[in-house]
Enzyme design. Structure first.
Site, PDB file in Angstrom:
ATOM      1  N   GLU A 434       0.836  -1.193   0.000  1.00  0.00           N
ATOM      2  CA  GLU A 434       0.000   0.000   0.000  1.00  0.00           C
ATOM      3  C   GLU A 434       0.878   1.253   0.000  1.00  0.00           C
ATOM      4  O   GLU A 434       1.675   1.469   0.901  1.00  0.00           O
ATOM      5  CB  GLU A 434      -0.886  -0.005   1.259  1.00  0.00           C
ATOM      6  CG  GLU A 434      -1.627   1.293   1.495  1.00  0.00           C
ATOM      7  CD  GLU A 434      -2.419   1.273   2.818  1.00  0.00           C
ATOM      8  OE1 GLU A 434      -2.399   0.256   3.532  1.00  0.00           O
ATOM      9  OE2 GLU A 434      -3.041   2.307   3.114  1.00  0.00           O
ATOM     10  N   ASP A 512      -1.245  -1.096   5.631  1.00  0.00           N
ATOM     11  CA  ASP A 512      -1.143  -0.518   6.968  1.00  0.00           C
ATOM     12  C   ASP A 512      -2.105  -1.196   7.928  1.00  0.00           C
ATOM     13  O   ASP A 512      -3.151  -1.709   7.524  1.00  0.00           O
ATOM     14  CB  ASP A 512      -1.496   0.983   6.925  1.00  0.00           C
ATOM     15  CG  ASP A 512      -0.421   1.789   6.193  1.00  0.00           C
ATOM     16  OD1 ASP A 512       0.702   1.268   6.046  1.00  0.00           O
ATOM     17  OD2 ASP A 512      -0.729   2.919   5.781  1.00  0.00           O
ATOM     18  N   ASP A 514      -4.381  -0.183   9.759  1.00  0.00           N
ATOM     19  CA  ASP A 514      -5.493   0.694  10.136  1.00  0.00           C
ATOM     20  C   ASP A 514      -6.705   0.393   9.256  1.00  0.00           C
ATOM     21  O   ASP A 514      -6.666  -0.512   8.424  1.00  0.00           O
ATOM     22  CB  ASP A 514      -5.078   2.177  10.034  1.00  0.00           C
ATOM     23  CG  ASP A 514      -4.636   2.539   8.618  1.00  0.00           C
ATOM     24  OD1 ASP A 514      -4.814   1.712   7.690  1.00  0.00           O
ATOM     25  OD2 ASP A 514      -4.100   3.648   8.420  1.00  0.00           O
ATOM     26  N   ASP A 516      -8.095   2.001   6.803  1.00  0.00           N
ATOM     27  CA  ASP A 516      -7.826   2.169   5.371  1.00  0.00           C
ATOM     28  C   ASP A 516      -7.078   0.969   4.811  1.00  0.00           C
ATOM     29  O   ASP A 516      -7.402   0.460   3.741  1.00  0.00           O
ATOM     30  CB  ASP A 516      -6.959   3.422   5.146  1.00  0.00           C
ATOM     31  CG  ASP A 516      -7.811   4.589   4.675  1.00  0.00           C
ATOM     32  OD1 ASP A 516      -9.048   4.405   4.582  1.00  0.00           O
ATOM     33  OD2 ASP A 516      -7.238   5.664   4.422  1.00  0.00           O
TER      34      ASP A 516
END
Ligand code: 0RA
Length: 651
Positions: A434, A512, A514, A516
């Site tokens: 990402e 990541d 998180d 997202d």
């Protein structure tokens, strides 16, 4: 054998030896009996026991089954059936109960009338479970009394004994899997829940509960109840829960053709995916087979003939193909076959040729009259088929363009790909990373001999909501396809993925930690699930697990992957119990790690941990992807809130 009558005691020991040899064979080659000795085989023990209770329910004697995972990872399965018979079995000189629990394939031999068709892939019976358990206890409530018997690795610890009186009926089997046989001993709640939910849809009217005593919160154990009144119709509604229906109520087909009971429920939704789930004797036939062939044939022929008659196809200048009739189709097919022949790589493809005709005639008869009785809905379906045919032609053009370009481009690997030096796909890895900055770190940190990096910019296209030809407009998806070296067939037909050019046998998604990141991971997984399912099925797709925290005290630096680990390590590192002496860095993104850190925590094969993505249940995976990526927002938000850390798609 001719002197049978004179040698009762000799026979008794001979029988016993036979029994021991049978169970010994199971312990020597467990995989032959339960598939494997990993997580699948472990759960197979539960299915084997539950199948017996389901058979009792299908025979009309039981309506409730309770499954409990106990704190020690033992399992208890209770039912309210007739109870396993406990009377002395004259020939065998031991109770029927003992025979059922110690003789391979003895399960149903006292009850020839029962039509035993649940289970059956391995269909080895509860004696197998007994052989593979360090402890097993059977408790039978029958004829006013309670009878119990205990076993260790299949060996009776005492003859069946009466321990009380009761007005209950039923059987309780409690077993602890043998840790020296299985490579994994921890049962997974989701795996069990998914199978029991499926069972409740496939066997309408049976109440199945699941309780996990390992997960108790405020004195309440984690628990679910599965019950379906409507069976397959409700199964289809469940699968399409988050899709936009184009027909209000599923079409239901039920018939018994030449001794083959056939049940089908189907509906159309506004999506582009085909989702046909099939079962034989309640076993999920992932690879399809003759029942699916019969269904497809009948569907194509019946709809085609209706469409021709309706005149709607006249303006369409294109040819309509079988695929077009299945776009946006969700269907569950369940057949019962007395002696199923399972073929295919994973033995989940039905081979019995007579089943084609049984399903074909069942489906064509009912569907034809349904179409005539529902002209408005029929028109909607034909309209959808026409759109599908047009889109398929557009997609083929786009696909050919992309593939021609990559051939003309001379190898044509994407510019953003940092490829590895090695060209042996079996050892090569592709990291899908990402963002460009994390991609940069990964490029510097990797072992360039066998690790390739493809950075992805932002979010890739949500293929759940786009038609196939759109994916060829998407740069990121095109890059993934060319980097991998695979060629897509048509959507909806996972068989057609051409993997001969596949350049990496590990495809590792690194995003990541998180929300997202988890969204991007799900988008990538959706692409694989819908268009390259064979990659997942071959075990080539993985998820990287970057650490969540770095703890520091002086020169002592340690990484943590979970909240629990952080708490434990902080306490361990704290000087004189002072936790504020430990510095904590929370990694919000991969970009916060330097190349060296990324290598040591997440990419070095010797220390990293990566999760292999697998499809336990195609139906469940489909439901999950349509929920995560589809139109309805509410269930998705609910899911993401409950699973803020990981989307539970894999093992
Ligand atoms: C053999 C015969 C009968 C019932 C069963 C087996 C039976 C097995 C299991 C395993 C789990 N639950 C079960 N419930 C029943 C029927 C004997 C009769 O006629 O009563």
């Amino acid at each position: 054998m001719s002197e049978e009558k004179d040698k009762k005691s000799a026979d008794y020991s001979a029988d016993n030896i036979q029994v021991l040899e049978g169970l010994e064979a199971v312990r020597k080659r467990p995989a032959m009996y339960i598939g494997d000795i990993g997580i699948k085989g472990l759960h197979h023990l539960i299915w084997e026991v539950v199948d017996n209770s389901i058979d009792e329910a299908l025979a009309g004697h039981c309506d409730t089954i309770r499954v409990t995972v106990n704190e020690d990872n033992s399992v208890t399965v209770e039912d309210n059936g007739r109870g396993i018979p406990t009377d002395m079995h004259l020939k065998e000189k031991r109770s029927a109960l003992e025979v059922v629990l110690t003789v391979l394939h003895a399960g149903g031999k006292f009850d020839k009338d029962t039509y035993k068709v649940s289970g059956g892939l391995h269909g080895v019976g509860v004696s197998c479970v007994n052989a593979l358990s360090t402890d097993l206890k059977a408790t039978v409530y029958r004829n006013g009394v309670i009878v119990e018997q205990e076993f260790k690795i299949g060996v009776p610890q005492y003859p069946a004994r009466q321990v009380g009186t009761t007005d209950k009926r039923g059987t309780t089997i409690h077993f602890l899997p043998d840790a020296s046989i299985f490579t994994v001993t921890e049962f997974k709640y989701e795996t069990i829940a998914n199978r029991l939910r499926e069972m409740s849809f496939l066997n309408a009217g049976i109440r199945i509960t699941l309780t996990d005593l390992r997960e108790v919160e405020d004195g309440v154990a984690k628990s679910d109840e599965f019950y379906s009144e409507g069976g397959l119709v409700e199964f289809v509604q469940y699968l399409d829960e988050t899709r936009e229906k184009i027909i209000d109520y599923p079409i239901y087909i039920e018939s018994d053709q030449n001794g083959v009971p056939v049940q089908v429920a189907m509906n159309y939704n506004s999506s582009y995916a085909e989702n046909v789930v099939s079962y034989v004797n309640t076993i999920n036939t992932y690879e399809g087979g003759t029942h699916v062939t019969g269904f497809r044939r009948a569907l194509t022929r019946t709809l085609k003939s209706y469409a021709d008659k309706s005149g709607m196809l006249e303006k369409l200048k294109l040819e309509v193909s079988g695929d077009d009739f299945r776009e946006g189709l969700t269907a569950v097919i369940s057949v019962k076959v007395q002696e199923p022949q399972f073929e295919g790589q994973t033995k989940t493809k039905l081979g019995n040729s007579d089943v084609v005709g049984a399903v074909d005639s069942a489906v064509s008869e009912t569907l034809q009259s349904w179409l005539e009785e529902h002209p408005k809905e029929a028109k909607t379906i034909v309209g959808k088929v026409i759109l599908a045919a047009q889109a398929r032609h557009a997609a083929r053009k786009a696909r050919e363009m992309v593939q021609r370009k990559s051939v003309l481009g001379g190898g044509g690997l994407p510019g953003k790909l940092a490829d590895c030096a090695n060209s042996d796909p079996t050892i090569c890895e592709l990291y899908l990373v990402e963002g460009d900055s994390a991609g940069g770190s990964a490029k510097q940190g990797r072992d360039r001999d066998f690790q390739a990096i493809l950075p992805l910019k932002g979010k890739i296209l949500n293929v759940e909501k786009a038609h196939e030809h759109k994916i060829y407009d998407n740069e990121e998806i095109k890059n993934i396809l060319t980097a991998l070296g695979v060629k897509l067939g048509t959507a909806n037909d996972d068989k057609e993925l051409d993997m001969t050019g596949l350049r990496y046998h590990k495809i590792i998604i690194m995003t990541d930690a998180d929300i997202d990141g988890s969204h991007i991971r799900t988008l990538i997984l959706t692409l694989f699930f819908r268009y390259m399912r064979a990659l997942i099925e071959s075990g080539y797709v993985y998820i990287a697990l970057p650490p969540l925290y770095l703890l520091k005290r002086g020169k002592d630096e340690r990484y943590c992957w979970t909240e629990e680990e952080r708490k434990m390590l902080t306490a361990e590192m704290a000087k004189d119990g002072r936790e504020d002496s430990v510095g904590i860095q929370r990694y919000k993104g991969l970009g916060e790690m330097n190349p060296e850190q990324l290598w040591t925590t997440t990419m070095d094969p010797n220390v990293r941990s990566i999760k292999q993505v697998n499809i336990e249940s195609a139906a469940e995976a489909d439901h999950l992807f349509s929920m995560l990526m589809g139109d309805e927002v509410a269930p998705r938000r609910d899911f993401i809130e409950k699973n803020a850390k990981y989307a539970k798609i894999d093992s």
